[in-house]
Write a protein that holds these residues in place. Structure first.
Motif, short mmCIF file in Angstrom:
data_model
loop_
_atom_site.label_atom_id
_atom_site.label_comp_id
_atom_site.label_asym_id
_atom_site.label_seq_id
_atom_site.Cartn_x
_atom_site.Cartn_y
_atom_site.Cartn_z
N GLY A 69 0.86 -18.20 9.28
CA GLY A 69 -0.17 -17.38 8.76
C GLY A 69 0.44 -16.09 7.62
N LEU A 70 -0.19 -15.03 7.74
CA LEU A 70 0.22 -14.03 6.84
C LEU A 70 1.45 -13.19 7.20
CD1 LEU A 70 -0.89 -12.60 4.19
CD2 LEU A 70 -2.22 -11.01 5.83
N LEU A 71 2.49 -13.06 6.47
CA LEU A 71 3.74 -12.70 6.78
C LEU A 71 4.11 -11.28 6.25
CD1 LEU A 71 6.22 -15.66 6.26
CD2 LEU A 71 5.01 -14.78 8.47
N ALA A 72 3.11 -10.91 5.07
CA ALA A 72 3.44 -9.44 4.73
C ALA A 72 2.19 -9.57 3.67
CB ALA A 72 4.74 -9.69 3.72
N ASN A 73 1.87 -8.11 3.63
CA ASN A 73 0.72 -7.73 2.73
C ASN A 73 0.74 -6.27 2.09
OD1 ASN A 73 -1.87 -8.18 1.61
ND2 ASN A 73 -2.79 -6.77 3.27
N GLN A 74 0.66 -6.05 0.92
CA GLN A 74 1.08 -4.80 0.29
C GLN A 74 -0.13 -4.62 -0.79
OE1 GLN A 74 3.89 -2.70 1.04
NE2 GLN A 74 4.36 -4.07 2.65
N LEU A 75 -0.54 -3.49 -0.66
CA LEU A 75 -1.70 -3.20 -1.56
C LEU A 75 -1.80 -1.62 -2.00
CD1 LEU A 75 -4.43 -4.15 -2.73
CD2 LEU A 75 -5.46 -3.31 -0.77
N TYR A 76 -1.61 -1.69 -3.25
CA TYR A 76 -2.13 -0.41 -3.98
C TYR A 76 -3.23 -0.13 -4.67
CZ TYR A 76 -0.96 3.67 -6.92
OH TYR A 76 -0.97 4.68 -7.71
N SER A 77 -4.07 0.81 -4.41
CA SER A 77 -5.22 1.14 -5.16
C SER A 77 -5.16 2.26 -6.37
CB SER A 77 -6.20 1.38 -4.01
OG SER A 77 -7.45 1.85 -4.93
N GLN A 78 -5.60 2.00 -7.33
CA GLN A 78 -5.50 3.15 -8.40
C GLN A 78 -6.88 3.81 -8.51
OE1 GLN A 78 -5.22 0.69 -12.02
NE2 GLN A 78 -3.34 -0.20 -11.37
N GLY A 79 -7.62 3.70 -7.43
CA GLY A 79 -8.88 4.41 -7.23
C GLY A 79 -8.86 5.97 -7.66
N GLU A 80 -7.81 6.51 -7.09
CA GLU A 80 -7.69 8.00 -7.45
C GLU A 80 -7.50 8.49 -8.88
OE1 GLU A 80 -5.04 11.86 -5.73
OE2 GLU A 80 -4.78 9.86 -4.90
#
Length: 340
Positions: free
Chosen positions: A23-34
């Protein structure tokens, strides 16, 4: 099979690693919302530049999180469209370059297919066939899904998408960008029934949507009422109720047409609790089932791209060559063959 997925279609940079067995081994997320909140919406050039800055560090972080060397990645999947052309080019270029350097296949993924398959990341994934309601900032679509790559568009918005209408209405109410989630929270404090807004295009047959007129109706209402907190909450509640009722009625029609017993909701607006509650109640009354991804997989993310890339490689070895090509406009009903 382990696939690294890269998502850079708009203002979120997502990188994930999905393993066929684990299954999912790694998950990275960056949001530019600010960053974009200062402008009240996404600025494409700024979004592209931020993807350039963030994508490689997120890939490194994903590899570290999974504990895997690059040599154990079987394929690289990247979002090739639809989306902002500059943002798409960042992910496509990096993804294709990594695949070449690592000597593995590269897979161009359709962004909407990623959203449609996001519920497959959960412990109780839906079986085929199912009706999918895709509701996001860029799309409102009803899609009959009978298998991987077997998608039939039943209806879509003729103007504003549901998520776009949420953001624009939030701006009318003086809420910061991205306004959709903030409007939903404000609506929880609203008094139901104080205002009643139209349910657009529900008085005629068909599965098309239209939300621009609803937004205009809200604007006129706001211009004639008090600007206190409770009034704004009541307006938010009436708007949310109108959107939810419209989406639910169209889903009912589509389920009647297809005779499907399973409904999937996907996209950023699928995290809306009022929508989930209403559709869950409707499906129980129909003796059907409803499926959706956890909130962090409703918005744009690398996990859904990694999974979609994995099933594509698993299914038929679909891959792209050394050419880097993206499709900012890529209708789902044109099929998912990526022509480089």
């Amino acid at each position: 099979m382990r696939v690294l997925g890269i998502e850079t279609s708009c203002d979120d940079t997502g990188v994930a690693i999905y393993d066929q067995q684990q299954g999912l081994l790694a998950n990275q997320l960056y949001s530019q919302g600010e960053m974009h909140s200062d402008y009240g919406g996404v600025v494409p050039e700024l979004a592209s530049r931020d993807h350039v800055r963030k994508t490689i560090p997120l890939i490194q972080a994903a590899l570290a999180q999974s504990g895997l060397p690059a040599s154990e990645i079987y394929g690289v999947a990247y979002t090739a469209g639809p989306g902002l052309v500059g943002a798409l080019m960042v992910g496509a270029t990096i993804g294709r370059a990594l695949a070449y350097a690592w000597k593995v296949p590269a897979v161009a993924v359709h962004h909407i297919e990623g959203h449609l398959l996001a519920p497959m990341l959960e412990d109780n994934p839906p079986a085929f066939p199912f009706l999918a309601l895709l509701v996001s900032g860029g799309h409102t679509q009803l899609i009959a899904v009978t298998g991987i790559g077997k998608y039939r568009l039943l209806g879509e918005s003729l103007d504003d998408a549901a998520g776009e209408a949420f953001d624009k209405t939030a701006k009318l109410l003086g809420l910061d960008y991205p306004g959709g989630p903030m409007l939903a929270r404000l609506a929880q404090q609203g008094v139901p029934g104080r205002y009643t807004f139209p349910r657009p295009m529900t008085d005629r047959p068909g599965l098309a949507f239209s939300f621009s007129g609803l937004k205009t109706f809200v604007a006129k209402t706001i211009s004639t009422c008090a600007n206190d907190h409770q009034t704004r909450a009541d307006v938010a509640r009436a708007f949310e109720d109108a959107v939810v009722d419209t989406l639910m009625l169209k889903c009912q029609r589509a389920l009647d047409i297809t005779c499907f017993k399973r409904l999937v909701i996907a996209g950023g607006v699928s995290a809306n609790q009022a929508l989930r509650v209403s559709l869950d109640r409707m499906m129980r009354q129909r003796n059907g089932e409803i499926f959706y991804a956890r909130p962090e997989f409703c918005t744009d993310n690398g996990a859904m791209i990694a999974y979609a890339g994995m099933v594509r490689l698993q299914q038929n070895g679909t891959r792209t060559d050394l050419a880097v090509s993206v499709r900012p406009r890529w209708p789902l009903d044109e099929g998912l063959t990526f022509d480089v």
